[in-house]
Scaffold this motif. Structure first.
Motif, PDB file in Angstrom:
ATOM      1  N   UNK A  70      -3.196  -8.602  -4.830  1.00 30.00           N
ATOM      2  CA  UNK A  70      -4.534  -8.258  -4.360  1.00 30.00           C
ATOM      3  C   UNK A  70      -4.763  -6.767  -4.363  1.00 30.00           C
ATOM      4  N   UNK A  71      -3.732  -5.997  -3.974  1.00 31.50           N
ATOM      5  CA  UNK A  71      -3.853  -4.539  -3.976  1.00 31.50           C
ATOM      6  C   UNK A  71      -3.957  -3.991  -5.390  1.00 31.50           C
ATOM      7  N   UNK A  72      -3.279  -4.628  -6.346  1.00 27.49           N
ATOM      8  CA  UNK A  72      -3.403  -4.215  -7.748  1.00 27.49           C
ATOM      9  C   UNK A  72      -4.841  -4.395  -8.210  1.00 27.49           C
ATOM     10  N   UNK A  73      -5.423  -5.539  -7.879  1.00 34.57           N
ATOM     11  CA  UNK A  73      -6.826  -5.771  -8.258  1.00 34.57           C
ATOM     12  C   UNK A  73      -7.724  -4.734  -7.603  1.00 34.57           C
ATOM     13  N   UNK A  74      -7.464  -4.445  -6.302  1.00 34.18           N
ATOM     14  CA  UNK A  74      -8.275  -3.458  -5.601  1.00 34.18           C
ATOM     15  C   UNK A  74      -8.123  -2.056  -6.156  1.00 34.18           C
ATOM     16  N   UNK A  75      -6.936  -1.735  -6.715  1.00 39.92           N
ATOM     17  CA  UNK A  75      -6.693  -0.379  -7.187  1.00 39.92           C
ATOM     18  C   UNK A  75      -6.869  -0.171  -8.668  1.00 39.92           C
ATOM     19  N   UNK A  76      -6.654  -1.226  -9.479  1.00 42.22           N
ATOM     20  CA  UNK A  76      -6.667  -1.057 -10.933  1.00 42.22           C
ATOM     21  C   UNK A  76      -7.909  -1.631 -11.600  1.00 42.22           C
ATOM     22  N   UNK A  78       5.326  -5.479 -15.895  1.00 42.87           N
ATOM     23  CA  UNK A  78       5.766  -4.112 -16.219  1.00 42.87           C
ATOM     24  C   UNK A  78       4.838  -3.446 -17.216  1.00 42.87           C
ATOM     25  N   UNK A  79       3.989  -4.230 -17.866  1.00 45.00           N
ATOM     26  CA  UNK A  79       3.024  -3.666 -18.813  1.00 45.00           C
ATOM     27  C   UNK A  79       1.849  -3.003 -18.095  1.00 45.00           C
ATOM     28  N   UNK A  80       1.697  -3.264 -16.802  1.00 42.67           N
ATOM     29  CA  UNK A  80       0.616  -2.634 -16.040  1.00 42.67           C
ATOM     30  C   UNK A  80       0.894  -1.150 -15.840  1.00 42.67           C
ATOM     31  N   UNK A  81      -0.156  -0.359 -15.878  1.00 41.76           N
ATOM     32  CA  UNK A  81      -0.009   1.050 -15.505  1.00 41.76           C
ATOM     33  C   UNK A  81       0.236   1.134 -14.002  1.00 41.76           C
ATOM     34  N   UNK A  82       1.019   2.103 -13.539  1.00 43.20           N
ATOM     35  CA  UNK A  82       1.259   2.234 -12.088  1.00 43.20           C
ATOM     36  C   UNK A  82      -0.056   2.381 -11.320  1.00 43.20           C
ATOM     37  N   UNK A  89       0.832  -1.210   0.000  1.00 43.39           N
ATOM     38  CA  UNK A  89       0.000   0.000   0.000  1.00 43.39           C
ATOM     39  C   UNK A  89       0.859   1.250   0.000  1.00 43.39           C
ATOM     40  N   UNK A  90       1.905   1.249   0.813  1.00 40.39           N
ATOM     41  CA  UNK A  90       2.727   2.452   0.963  1.00 40.39           C
ATOM     42  C   UNK A  90       3.618   2.709  -0.252  1.00 40.39           C
ATOM     43  N   UNK A  91       4.234   1.671  -0.791  1.00 38.93           N
ATOM     44  CA  UNK A  91       5.199   1.856  -1.879  1.00 38.93           C
ATOM     45  C   UNK A  91       4.559   1.798  -3.255  1.00 38.93           C
ATOM     46  N   UNK A  92       3.355   1.258  -3.325  1.00 43.65           N
ATOM     47  CA  UNK A  92       2.706   1.058  -4.616  1.00 43.65           C
ATOM     48  C   UNK A  92       2.735  -0.412  -4.973  1.00 43.65           C
ATOM     49  N   UNK A  93       1.570  -1.036  -5.172  1.00 44.06           N
ATOM     50  CA  UNK A  93       1.528  -2.490  -5.358  1.00 44.06           C
ATOM     51  C   UNK A  93       2.193  -2.984  -6.637  1.00 44.06           C
ATOM     52  N   UNK A  94       2.159  -2.191  -7.709  1.00 43.01           N
ATOM     53  CA  UNK A  94       2.792  -2.644  -8.957  1.00 43.01           C
ATOM     54  C   UNK A  94       4.288  -2.858  -8.758  1.00 43.01           C
ATOM     55  N   UNK A  95       4.941  -1.881  -8.160  1.00 43.34           N
ATOM     56  CA  UNK A  95       6.374  -1.999  -7.943  1.00 43.34           C
ATOM     57  C   UNK A  95       6.730  -3.126  -7.002  1.00 43.34           C
ATOM     58  N   UNK A  96       5.938  -3.310  -5.933  1.00 44.52           N
ATOM     59  CA  UNK A  96       6.209  -4.384  -4.981  1.00 44.52           C
ATOM     60  C   UNK A  96       6.019  -5.746  -5.644  1.00 44.52           C
ATOM     61  N   UNK A 116      10.016 -16.594   1.378  1.00 43.68           N
ATOM     62  CA  UNK A 116       8.654 -16.611   1.897  1.00 43.68           C
ATOM     63  C   UNK A 116       8.140 -15.192   2.127  1.00 43.68           C
ATOM     64  N   UNK A 117       9.024 -14.305   2.601  1.00 43.71           N
ATOM     65  CA  UNK A 117       8.637 -12.902   2.798  1.00 43.71           C
ATOM     66  C   UNK A 117       8.347 -12.244   1.452  1.00 43.71           C
ATOM     67  N   UNK A 118       9.213 -12.485   0.485  1.00 43.66           N
ATOM     68  CA  UNK A 118       9.018 -11.910  -0.853  1.00 43.66           C
ATOM     69  C   UNK A 118       7.733 -12.434  -1.484  1.00 43.66           C
ATOM     70  N   UNK A 119       7.455 -13.713  -1.286  1.00 45.51           N
ATOM     71  CA  UNK A 119       6.240 -14.288  -1.854  1.00 45.51           C
ATOM     72  C   UNK A 119       5.002 -13.680  -1.207  1.00 45.51           C
ATOM     73  N   UNK A 120       5.037 -13.497   0.116  1.00 46.89           N
ATOM     74  CA  UNK A 120       3.911 -12.851   0.799  1.00 46.89           C
ATOM     75  C   UNK A 120       3.702 -11.443   0.259  1.00 46.89           C
ATOM     76  N   UNK A 121       4.802 -10.732  -0.021  1.00 51.12           N
ATOM     77  CA  UNK A 121       4.698  -9.363  -0.524  1.00 51.12           C
ATOM     78  C   UNK A 121       4.075  -9.330  -1.916  1.00 51.12           C
ATOM     79  N   UNK A 122       4.524 -10.202  -2.804  1.00 44.54           N
ATOM     80  CA  UNK A 122       3.989 -10.141  -4.167  1.00 44.54           C
ATOM     81  C   UNK A 122       2.541 -10.620  -4.222  1.00 44.54           C
ATOM     82  N   UNK A 123       2.172 -11.549  -3.341  1.00 46.27           N
ATOM     83  CA  UNK A 123       0.776 -11.988  -3.310  1.00 46.27           C
ATOM     84  C   UNK A 123      -0.144 -10.878  -2.796  1.00 46.27           C
TER      85      UNK A 123
END
Length: 409
Positions: free
Chosen positions: A119-125, A184-188, A69-76, A108-115
């Motif tokens: 969800x945040x991408x779906x919620x925002x885009x 990377x094809x997703x809009x921010x 949420x803070x950094x932007x879900x696309x980049x994370x 495992x931490x990285x996987x939790x972050x991308x998952x």
């Protein structure tokens, strides 16, 4: 179900998901044998290592979602997948349990972050009325990807050499990197600023939502029932041929691919999603009433009952998934989709962690009474979801009455 969604974020997410889940299928099928036959761990140590990695993913899900949420879900999401691909290569040099955990815990931490970021991408885009559809479509794609990956992994398992296992790991690494490139094809997606006051991890203070997460996690044990207990039941307690295990798995996979989007219709509202969770509980109860009958039947009747019970189970699985998506999106504030999706994932992960021990004890240890108790528990938990959701909506209304949409509850 249309084979391709409309051009835009949903199609891009679907392409990335297909690539990534092919890699997931490679790892899911080969991980245990890689650790035991290639790394050389005892079976008990391999199981403990995988459990510890799952626990790391569980406890970091909400903070990882907050970060998205803070950094932007696309980049994370892109960064998480790319880093996973690089870390995966490091597994090729692992020769001990400590070495595996040193690499797999950060993964495992990285996987939790991308998952959570997904969800945040779906919620925002994705528009609100298309979010559950998107999750349903992606789950269908996930089943296709895992099936393809599992089939390819079978080649490596047949060869059964260290070189073969390392080749599967390198292939999995490539899928992470390629999925990141596709995203990377997703809009921010706009990041959300931190509130000037109050707690940061608000999802962990949202008691009605946490109550839903617990219930959802208990319903998630249905996956362990199907993946762990049922194969053992068919092989040890029925006269069905062993190939029936593959048949019931095929029934499940094909049904999910074909019907998950259809099963999600009407769950884009909180009321519809809660009712789907309740239907899921009763469908799982039906499956638990039929499966134990197969211990006392013969031949064709056994096979028929197994297929009917598998269909009842997959109906429950479809409604469970769709209901959970609708509720998790519907109860999340617009500025916190990442951490709410991360917290929602914790329930599912917890359910899958406890499932093997719980479902095998009840079904294989207790027999028919255990099946009946498990089915009654599924139905009870499903019935508890609607009142918990109503409580969550009432709580949100008291806090922000102007923002509520009565038509959704």
């Amino acid at each position: 179900m249309s084979l391709l969604p409309e051009p835009g974020p949903i199609r891009t997410l679907a392409a990335a998901t297909l690539i990534n889940t092919i890699g997931n299928g490679l790892w899911m099928v080969s991980s245990a044998l890689f650790l035991t036959r290639s790394v050389g761990l005892p079976v008990g140590h391999a199981g403990l290592a995988l459990t510890l990695v799952a626990l790391v993913s569980l406890v970091t899900s909400t903070p990882a979602g907050y970060l998205a949420d803070r950094l932007g879900p696309r980049g994370v999401a892109i960064g998480g997948l790319a880093a996973l691909g690089l870390c995966e290569v490091a597994l090729t040099g692992v020769h001990s349990m400590a070495g595996f955990l040193l690499v797999a815990a950060p993964m495992a931490v990285l996987d939790a972050a991308q998952r959570a970021a997904r969800g945040a991408i779906i919620g925002g885009a994705v528009p609100q009325d298309r979010r559950v559809y998107t999750r349903a479509y992606l789950r269908s794609v996930t089943n296709v990807g895992i099936t393809v990956g599992a089939a390819v992994a079978g080649i490596g398992l047949t060869v059964d050499t260290r070189t073969a296992y390392l080749s599967l790991i390198v292939a999995d690494s490539a899928t992470f990197l390629l999925a990141a490139a596709v995203l990377t094809r997703l809009a921010p997606v706009a990041r959300t600023p931190r509130a000037e006051s109050g707690p940061r991890l608000i999802a962990l203070r949202d008691r009605p939502f946490l109550a839903f997460v617990v219930l959802d996690g208990l319903l998630a044990t249905n996956f362990g029932l199907f993946e762990v207990a049922l194969p053992l039941w068919i092989a040890g307690r029925t006269d069905a041929p062993r190939w029936m295990i593959s048949v019931v798995f095929a029934v499940n996979t094909v049904t999910v691919v074909l019907l998950q989007v259809r099963a999600a219709r009407g769950t884009d509202t909180l009321a519809g999603a809660a009712h789907a969770s309740r239907r899921a509980g009763f469908a799982l109860l039906t499956a638990c009433l039929i499966f134990p009958l197969t211990a006392g039947t013969q031949h064709a009747l056994t096979i028929t009952l197994l297929i009917v019970a598998a269909l009842a189970h997959v109906a429950g699985e479809l409604w469970y998934s769709a209901g959970g998506w609708g509720i998790s999106f519907g109860l999340a504030p617009d500025h916190a989709h990442g951490q709410y999706q991360g917290t929602y994932a914790m329930g599912h992960q917890f359910g899958q962690m406890i499932a093997p021990a719980v479902v095998t004890t009840l079904t294989l240890g207790w027999g028919t009474p255990g099946w009946l108790l498990l089915g009654a528990a599924f139905a009870t938990v499903g019935c508890l979801v609607p009142p918990v959701v109503r409580r969550a909506v009432a709580r949100a209304s008291r806090r922000s009455p102007a923002s509520e949409e009565p038509a959704r509850v």
